[in-house]
Design an enzyme around this catalytic site. Structure first.
Site, PDB file in Angstrom:
ATOM      1  N   HIS A  31      31.356  43.773  35.119  1.00  0.00           N
ATOM      2  CA  HIS A  31      30.979  43.144  36.091  1.00  0.00           C
ATOM      3  C   HIS A  31      29.730  43.990  36.942  1.00  0.00           C
ATOM      4  CE1 HIS A  31      30.688  40.977  40.310  1.00  0.00           C
ATOM      5  NE2 HIS A  31      31.385  41.478  40.886  1.00  0.00           N
ATOM      6  N   ARG A  33      30.632  33.301  36.339  1.00  0.00           N
ATOM      7  CA  ARG A  33      31.587  34.295  36.530  1.00  0.00           C
ATOM      8  C   ARG A  33      32.738  33.294  35.933  1.00  0.00           C
ATOM      9  NH1 ARG A  33      34.269  36.539  41.653  1.00  0.00           N
ATOM     10  NH2 ARG A  33      32.782  37.680  41.685  1.00  0.00           N
ATOM     11  N   ARG A  78      24.910  43.455  47.501  1.00  0.00           N
ATOM     12  CA  ARG A  78      25.228  42.641  46.810  1.00  0.00           C
ATOM     13  C   ARG A  78      23.821  41.467  46.070  1.00  0.00           C
ATOM     14  NH1 ARG A  78      29.939  40.882  44.621  1.00  0.00           N
ATOM     15  NH2 ARG A  78      28.758  40.496  42.429  1.00  0.00           N
ATOM     16  N   GLN A  99      27.881  44.216  40.116  1.00  0.00           N
ATOM     17  CA  GLN A  99      28.271  44.723  41.618  1.00  0.00           C
ATOM     18  C   GLN A  99      28.108  46.286  41.303  1.00  0.00           C
ATOM     19  OE1 GLN A  99      31.011  43.921  43.784  1.00  0.00           O
ATOM     20  NE2 GLN A  99      30.599  45.478  44.850  1.00  0.00           N
ATOM     21  N   ASP A 113      39.347  49.388  43.424  1.00  0.00           N
ATOM     22  CA  ASP A 113      39.898  48.039  43.256  1.00  0.00           C
ATOM     23  C   ASP A 113      41.135  47.512  43.038  1.00  0.00           C
ATOM     24  OD1 ASP A 113      39.259  45.391  42.520  1.00  0.00           O
ATOM     25  OD2 ASP A 113      38.498  45.896  40.285  1.00  0.00           O
ATOM     26  N   CYS A 165      34.846  46.841  45.823  1.00  0.00           N
ATOM     27  CA  CYS A 165      33.963  45.643  45.432  1.00  0.00           C
ATOM     28  C   CYS A 165      34.827  44.504  45.936  1.00  0.00           C
ATOM     29  CB  CYS A 165      34.395  45.429  44.354  1.00  0.00           C
ATOM     30  SG  CYS A 165      35.821  45.003  42.883  1.00  0.00           S
TER      31      CYS A 165
HETATM   32  N1  NVA Z   1      38.748  43.078  39.150  1.00  0.00           N
HETATM   33  C1  NVA Z   1      38.617  42.554  40.421  1.00  0.00           C
HETATM   34  C2  NVA Z   1      37.070  42.202  40.712  1.00  0.00           C
HETATM   35  C3  NVA Z   1      37.528  41.563  41.671  1.00  0.00           C
HETATM   36  C4  NVA Z   1      35.816  41.103  42.042  1.00  0.00           C
HETATM   37  C5  NVA Z   1      38.860  41.238  39.479  1.00  0.00           C
HETATM   38  O1  NVA Z   1      38.088  41.203  38.422  1.00  0.00           O
HETATM   39  O2  NVA Z   1      39.353  40.286  41.052  1.00  0.00           O
HETATM   40  N1   CP Z   2      32.618  41.907  44.824  1.00  0.00           N
HETATM   41  C1   CP Z   2      32.908  40.439  44.175  1.00  0.00           C
HETATM   42  O1   CP Z   2      32.985  40.407  43.628  1.00  0.00           O
HETATM   43  O2   CP Z   2      33.615  39.158  45.432  1.00  0.00           O
HETATM   44  P1   CP Z   2      33.862  38.060  45.171  1.00  0.00           P
HETATM   45  O3   CP Z   2      35.109  38.213  43.721  1.00  0.00           O
HETATM   46  O4   CP Z   2      34.117  37.942  46.562  1.00  0.00           O
HETATM   47  O5   CP Z   2      32.628  36.912  44.197  1.00  0.00           O
END
Ligand code: NVA
Ligand code: CP
Length: 334
Positions: free
Chosen positions: A138, A111, A320, A141, A234, A275
């Protein structure tokens, strides 16, 4: 029924466009199967003696926990490498890190920031690499989201699925590809200033032709949300973005907040999805700051919608685990 002719062993899971709709179907079927097995306590371990590295250059609750639980349920060991404490990107190149971790581990989750980084890890590590979120995509997800939709509606194809918010973020990008691959009736509602990149729109249109999916991109909330079965949103500012974008994002996205008015436009049986994490009140440090700075009690979704009976966000979060486990079992399992 899980299609036994599909074999994903040794594959990376970096973005949905790398997978055919049959392969995505396979991962969803495997997720349903593994979820049922866990509930019925009949789960068989396919990852025994495997070692998995979890690289997190950004924070995470769900994704990290899902990888750790999924791996533990299946008998694998995990090592967590957090935003600080490893040499990645500072003293050691991505390519070197890939080769070091690839020599020690059987699978690597990443990540972080650019999609290029996870692609490079996938190219040089020699073991399956899984994308746990990048600035662009992502993909794990989306598997959880689609599993949740199938549980709610018994199908994916033709589902009237709305994403409302930032049309250029990792969630909009990945949902567009997933919807186009799996034949959804997908409406992306976003301000014109935040439309996805043209190359992504073109790819989505091409995929939709093959699957029969319908894809609409509009800035008209009334038109897009009418009769929707899923309303999804989101955060307005994603992890890794500069604080300076907050003001313009709030200005652009305020009319795109999911509130009861939007939910009323949707079908009576519509569900609300996110998400997570979500800014639906001011009870967090960031939430407080937003209230002080922008005089908003919530951002992308109101407290009322988030806490309503239509909101399915915690079932979605649980999924998840089952979907990430399916990705690991499919690509690394014996
Ligand atoms: N768009 C958000 C998704 C988090 C799961 C981010 O990248 O912070
Ligand atoms: N939805 C998601 O990816 O959550 P986290 O940022 O907590 O992993």
């Amino acid at each position: 029924m899980i299609n036994e002719n599909i074999d994903l062993k040794g594959r990376n899971f970096l973005k949905l466009q790398d997978f055919s709709s049959e392969e995505i179907r396979y991962l969803l079927d495997l997720s349903h199967y593994l979820k049922k097995a866990k509930y019925e306590k009949t789960e068989v371990r396919h990852l025994e003696k495997k070692n998995i590295a979890l690289i997190f250059e950004k924070a995470s609750t769900r994704t990290r926990c899902a990888f750790e639980i999924g791996a533990a349920d299946q008998g694998a060991n995990t090592t967590y490498l957090g935003p600080t404490g490893s040499h990645l990107g500072k003293k050691e190149t991505v390519r070197d890190t890939a080769r070091v971790l690839g020599a020690m581990y059987d699978g690597i989750e990443y990540r972080g920031f650019g999609q290029k980084i996870v692609e490079e890890l996938g190219k040089y590590s020699g073991v399956p690499v899984w994308n746990g979120l990048t600035d662009e995509f992502h993909p794990t997800q989306i598997l959880a989201d689609f599993l949740t939709v199938e549980e709610q509606f018994g199908k994916l194809s033709g589902i009237k699925f709305v994403f409302i918010g930032d049309g250029r973020g990792n969630m909009a990008n990945s949902l567009l590809i997933g919807a186009a691959k799996m034949g959804l009736d997908f409406r992306l509602i976003c301000p014109n200033e935040l439309r996805p990149k043209n190359t992504l729109i073109k790819l989505t249109e091409k995929l939709a032709k093959q699957s029969g999916a319908k894809i609409q991109i509009t800035d008209n909330v009334n038109k897009g949300a009418k009769g929707a079965e899923v309303i999804y949103t989101d955060v307005w500012v994603s992890m890794g973005e500069d604080e300076s974008v907050w003001q313009s994002r709030v200005d652009l996205l305020k009319p795109f907040q999911v509130n009861t008015k939007v939910m009323k436009l949707a079908s009576k049986k519509a569900i609300f999805m996110h998400c997570l994490p979500a800014f639906h009140n001011c009870e967090t440090i960031v939430g407080k700051k937003i209230k002080e700075t922008f005089k908003l009690n919530s951002m992308e979704v109101t407290e009322e919608v988030f806490e309503s009976s239509q909101s399915i966000v915690f079932e979605q979060a649980e999924n998840r685990v089952h979907t990430i486990k399916a990705v690991m079992v499919a690509t690394l399992g014996d």
